[in-house]
Scaffold this active site. Structure first.
Site, mmCIF file in Angstrom:
data_model
loop_
_atom_site.group_PDB
_atom_site.id
_atom_site.type_symbol
_atom_site.label_atom_id
_atom_site.label_comp_id
_atom_site.label_asym_id
_atom_site.label_seq_id
_atom_site.Cartn_x
_atom_site.Cartn_y
_atom_site.Cartn_z
ATOM 1 N N LYS A 208 0.852 -1.184 0.000
ATOM 2 C CA LYS A 208 0.000 0.000 0.000
ATOM 3 C C LYS A 208 0.889 1.235 0.000
ATOM 4 O O LYS A 208 1.727 1.405 0.877
ATOM 5 C CB LYS A 208 -0.894 -0.022 1.235
ATOM 6 N N LYS A 262 -2.333 -1.433 -3.804
ATOM 7 C CA LYS A 262 -3.175 -0.250 -3.714
ATOM 8 C C LYS A 262 -2.334 1.012 -3.763
ATOM 9 O O LYS A 262 -1.308 1.045 -3.096
ATOM 10 C CB LYS A 262 -3.905 -0.321 -2.377
HETATM 11 C C1 PBG Z 1 -7.407 3.376 5.730
HETATM 12 C C2 PBG Z 1 -7.726 3.166 4.310
HETATM 13 C C3 PBG Z 1 -7.547 4.075 3.266
HETATM 14 C C4 PBG Z 1 -8.109 3.485 2.141
HETATM 15 C C5 PBG Z 1 -8.580 2.217 2.511
HETATM 16 N N1 PBG Z 1 -8.322 2.032 3.861
HETATM 17 C C6 PBG Z 1 -7.010 5.454 3.242
HETATM 18 C C7 PBG Z 1 -5.682 5.763 3.760
HETATM 19 O O1 PBG Z 1 -4.840 4.880 3.947
HETATM 20 O O2 PBG Z 1 -5.451 6.928 4.030
HETATM 21 C C8 PBG Z 1 -8.189 4.147 0.785
HETATM 22 C C9 PBG Z 1 -9.286 3.694 -0.104
HETATM 23 C C10 PBG Z 1 -9.616 4.628 -1.211
HETATM 24 O O3 PBG Z 1 -8.972 5.680 -1.420
HETATM 25 O O4 PBG Z 1 -10.587 4.327 -1.921
HETATM 26 N N2 PBG Z 1 -6.282 2.829 6.247
#
Ligand code: PBG
Length: 338
Positions: A208, A262
């Site tokens: 991520k 992601k």
């Molecule tokens: C939280 C989380 C995030 C997303 C999924 N879980 C945001 C972040 O890490 O700030 C992002 C999902 C999206 O942008 O659609 N940990």
């Protein structure tokens, strides 16, 4: 001897070879298609809201709404009838319940726990995936616990284990740690085994990235305004590829059943490398910013929204995913059903 699979040995040239023959008619294109998109590839992310009969628009994600639990159950029923196998739930936590220690994450009656329980009560064969991360519950919007501006890894992992067990008790099928703390998959897996939850799946947000494409999601869960600083001390540097491989390898070794990359479209190279390297079910998250871009260009008439939606999702299949988390899920599934 020549290797029969060495395609450099294939000799052929125009006009005997005409690749367009296979593209001439729609039936022929269907016949030779290497990849297809179906409702069974989709995971539908939803935002849960307190209340009854309530829906709230999210301005930076046109077409996506926060829904109260009764409407989440309706949406789950719709997802099931469309052939969507799983949902991912995210809470919009009342700002008053957001604290430095994220204690609402451990409340058995918190929003996602109640929503999960309500969906599971229907008896439908549909998976409920819950994020494991503290950001919807912290007053500072970080995924971890903070002391003197530093994100505390090990203390956060302990909190994530508590959050995980709380969510499993509510009926959650798949835990999806999205926090990027080190060692959290192993700690959660150990706790699950110790508590007899041998079958709870873990879909790790293994690679991520610290991405600006999460902006609209943070609006949706209400953490844009609270977030202090950025998440670059835990989420990955967009400059890196090998590091993603290492992160994924660790999470698999620690007991993840499925892994995720992601964001999606800007990171298709990572998706391809992960799916090829590990041969474990690999997922991609087409994140909020990707959704917002396509919708916004569609609203301006600059792109055909339906076509770019399908094309962007097919790209993930080509890159080797087992499935895609996408806000387009219900729209695509309806389209594919017609
Ligand atoms: C939280 C989380 C995030 C997303 C999924 N879980 C945001 C972040 O890490 O700030 C992002 C999902 C999206 O942008 O659609 N940990």
């Amino acid at each position: 001897m020549t290797d029969p699979f060495d395609f450099s040995a294939v000799r052929g040239a125009f006009p005997h070879v005409r690749p367009r023959r296979n593209r001439r008619a729609p039936w022929a294109r269907t016949l030779v298609a290497e990849n297809t998109l179906s409702a069974s590839d989709l995971i539908w992310p939803m935002f849960v809201l307190e209340g009854k009969g309530l829906r709230e628009a999210i301005p930076s994600m046109p077409g996506v709404e926060r829904l109260s639990i009764d409407l989440i159950v309706e949406a789950a029923t719709q997802a099931h009838s469309l052939g969507i196998p799983a949902l991912a739930l995210f809470p919009y936590t009342n700002p008053k319940l957001r604290t430095d220690d994220a204690r609402e994450a451990f409340n058995p009656d918190n929003l996602v726990c109640r929503a999960t329980h309500a969906i599971k009560q229907t008896g439908l064969d549909i998976g409920v995936i819950l994020d494991v991360a503290l950001d919807p519950y912290t007053s500072h919007g970080h995924d971890g616990l903070v002391r003197d501006g530093i994100i505390l890894n090990d203390a956060t992992v302990e909190a994530l284990v508590k959050q995980s067990l709380n969510q499993v008790a509510a009926g959650c099928d798949v835990l999806a740690p999205s926090d990027m703390m080190d060692g959290r998959i192993g700690a959660i897996r150990r706790a699950l085994e110790a508590a007899g939850h041998h079958d709870t799946q873990i879909m790790s947000y293994a690679a991520k990235y610290a991405s600006a494409f999460y902006g609209p999601f943070r609006d949706a869960v209400g953490s844009s305004s609270t977030l202090k600083g950025d998440k670059r001390t835990y989420q990955m540097d967009p400059a890196n590829t090998d590091e993603a491989i290492r992160e994924v390898a660790l999470d698999i070794a620690e007991g993840a059943d499925m892994v995720m990359v992601k964001p999606g479209m800007p990171y298709l190279d990572i998706v391809r490398r992960v799916s090829e390297t590990f041969k474990v079910p690999t997922f991609a998250y087409q994140v909020s910013g990707e959704y917002a871009m396509l919708i916004a260009a569609g609203e301006r008439g600059w792109l055909d929204p339906e076509k770019v939606m399908l094309e962007s999702l097919l790209a993930f299949k080509r890159a080797g995913v087992a499935g895609i988390l996408t806000y387009f899920a219900p729209k695509v599934a309806k389209l594919l059903a017609t």
